[in-house]
Write a protein that holds these residues in place. Structure first.
Motif, mmCIF file in Angstrom:
data_model
loop_
_atom_site.group_PDB
_atom_site.id
_atom_site.type_symbol
_atom_site.label_atom_id
_atom_site.label_comp_id
_atom_site.label_asym_id
_atom_site.label_seq_id
_atom_site.Cartn_x
_atom_site.Cartn_y
_atom_site.Cartn_z
ATOM 1 N N ILE A 69 3.324 47.509 96.274
ATOM 2 C CA ILE A 69 3.945 48.614 97.001
ATOM 3 C C ILE A 69 4.289 48.196 98.420
ATOM 4 N N PRO A 119 7.670 45.540 98.139
ATOM 5 C CA PRO A 119 8.347 45.929 96.900
ATOM 6 C C PRO A 119 9.433 44.969 96.454
ATOM 7 N N ALA A 148 9.285 51.033 96.017
ATOM 8 C CA ALA A 148 7.933 51.205 96.557
ATOM 9 C C ALA A 148 7.476 52.646 96.385
ATOM 10 N N SER A 149 8.363 53.595 96.657
ATOM 11 C CA SER A 149 8.025 55.007 96.493
ATOM 12 C C SER A 149 7.723 55.333 95.032
ATOM 13 N N LEU A 203 6.590 53.283 92.756
ATOM 14 C CA LEU A 203 5.313 52.681 92.389
ATOM 15 C C LEU A 203 4.133 53.500 92.903
ATOM 16 N N LEU A 204 4.256 54.009 94.134
ATOM 17 C CA LEU A 204 3.186 54.852 94.662
ATOM 18 C C LEU A 204 2.996 56.081 93.780
ATOM 19 N N HIS A 210 9.963 51.514 105.176
ATOM 20 C CA HIS A 210 8.879 51.636 104.200
ATOM 21 C C HIS A 210 8.153 52.968 104.369
ATOM 22 N N LEU A 213 8.223 56.169 101.561
ATOM 23 C CA LEU A 213 7.000 56.636 100.917
ATOM 24 C C LEU A 213 6.530 57.981 101.447
ATOM 25 N N THR A 220 0.666 53.374 105.160
ATOM 26 C CA THR A 220 -0.165 52.697 104.164
ATOM 27 C C THR A 220 -0.981 51.545 104.732
#
Length: 418
Positions: free
Chosen positions: A46, A49, A68-69, A71-72, A135, A139, A143
């Motif tokens: 994440i 990505p 990435a979003s 996957l989260l 990033h 998301l 993070t």
């Protein structure tokens, strides 16, 4: 310090060890891709990505951040991660080789990054900020916690030590040999006691994570402006706070941050030695690699040979009178050798220079220098030097400190948008 409890997104205990990952910026692109190949739950998937795409993919394209979003959300949907609704603090201990450091996981007010209550010691680069800004926005979460330090507060230490008597939330040894232990603090009396003690701490310092901090602040400003334009700003929104871990300064360990320059500007190794000597150093060839045991000694490697560099009497006298930044070994090397001798005028932007954390050892310096380059080993900047520079309102050269062990990403996530 306004360091508050928060509702955390975090791994379920049985997956914590698989999720926890080193920070995104300690890997190059190829290393990150190799690392995630057999680690589908690692948070590095994440955090980086682009590892989900072909090597030729533009790593800063919108679809990369969108992945990435996705996957989260997948990790939330499959219950690898959970949303903890409680307003909690966490204690985060990292221990290796018998040395431990314990930090308080909290969210710190953006305003304190802006007004200098949280002090910095390095400049940042816009290109790196843009990556983390994209990033965070994709998301809706922070993070990667900012690694903060503060001068020791014995009463706070006592309160936190008592909290460690409880059963840990997580307790595992990661693949770097670091024991990661986390305790949740949710009892109201304990939470209030910690909040009250944080109020007595006048300031904190960014130890590691300047780019993550700058990016989080810029995202907060833009979200604040959007909320104000919509007439919906209250000042209590989650984006007004930055995910952080605060450690007492006495517990921290700093390793050297070494330098490698890709070429010697056409000089032979012996010509380089002469130029360095003329820059104010005693130069002595040594057998084997040099790892400086105290400040004021530098190792230099070129063409398979090592030399020890120490300031001559004239330079040593000047350094004795210098300010907290100019007297740092990283500054001396930059001002006397990297700039005037090797042409590295701006180490933040020059592609010829690479920075190598001391944890990688001198073999890595020799490998990277090869036949054409030159490497320098340094003594670590001390925590007292860092605090002195920040207190003076000054800035260190880039990559002046390498904190070890590194905080892991993925254990604590702060949602700032729905």
């Amino acid at each position: 310090m306004k360091a508050l409890p928060f509702p955390c997104i975090r791994p379920v205990p049985e997956h914590a060890a698989e999720v926890a990952a080193l920070p995104y910026d300690v890997f190059d692109r190829a290393e990150a891709a190799r690392y995630v190949t057999e680690r589908p739950l690692s948070f590095l998937n994440i955090d980086r990505p682009e590892t989900q795409f072909a090597p030729e993919q533009d790593m800063y394209a919108p679809e990369v951040y969108a992945r990435a979003s996705e996957l989260l959300q997948e990790r939330l949907d499959d219950h690898t991660l959970l949303r903890d609704p409680g307003m909690c603090y966490y204690l985060y201990e990292l221990e290796r080789n018998g040395r431990a450091q314990t930090g308080l996981v909290a969210v710190c007010a953006v305003s304190e990054f802006e007004n200098g209550a949280i002090k910095r010691h390095e400049l940042t680069r816009e290109d790196k900020e843009r990556d983390r800004i994209a990033h965070i926005r994709a998301l809706g979460c922070q993070t990667g916690p900012i690694f903060l330090t503060h001068r020791d507060q014995p009463v706070l230490d006592f309160i936190l030590s008592a909290a460690k008597q409880a059963t840990p939330l997580y307790n595992f040894v990661d693949d770097s040999g670091v024991r990661q232990t986390v305790w949740e603090i949710k009892r109201q009396d304990s939470v209030e006691a910690i909040r009250a003690m944080m109020d007595t701490i006048p300031c904190a310092y960014i130890a590691d994570g300047h780019h993550r901090a700058a990016s989080a602040v810029k995202v907060a400003r833009s979200m604040r402006e959007e909320a104000q334009a919509a007439g919906a700003y209250t000042g209590k929104e989650p984006f007004n706070y930055v995910l952080s871990v605060l450690f007492p300064a006495s517990q921290l360990s700093i390793l050297p941050y070494n330098r490698v320059v890709a070429d010697r500007c056409g000089m032979s190794a012996d010509e380089l030695v002469t130029r360095v000597a003329n820059a104010g150093f005693h130069v002595e060839e040594r057998e084997g690699a040099i790892e400086p045991v105290h400040a004021g000694i530098f190792g230099m490697y070129a063409s398979g040979r090592w030399w020890a560099l120490t300031p001559d009497d004239e330079l040593a006298a000047k350094l004795h009178e210098a300010d907290p930044v100019a007297s740092l070994d990283v500054s001396v090397l930059q001002d006397r050798v990297l700039g005037p001798v090797l042409g590295i005028e701006d180490p933040r932007l020059d592609a010829r220079i690479a920075f190598v954390g001391g944890v990688r050892g001198t073999d890595e310096l020799e490998r990277r220098a090869g036949e054409e380059g030159v490497a320098f080993s340094l003594h670590a900047t001390s925590i007292d030097q860092l605090l002195a520079v920040a207190d003076a309102g000054l800035l260190m050269p880039p990559k002046s400190t390498w904190f070890e062990p590194k905080l892991r990403s993925g254990l604590f996530i702060h949602r700032i948008a729905k």
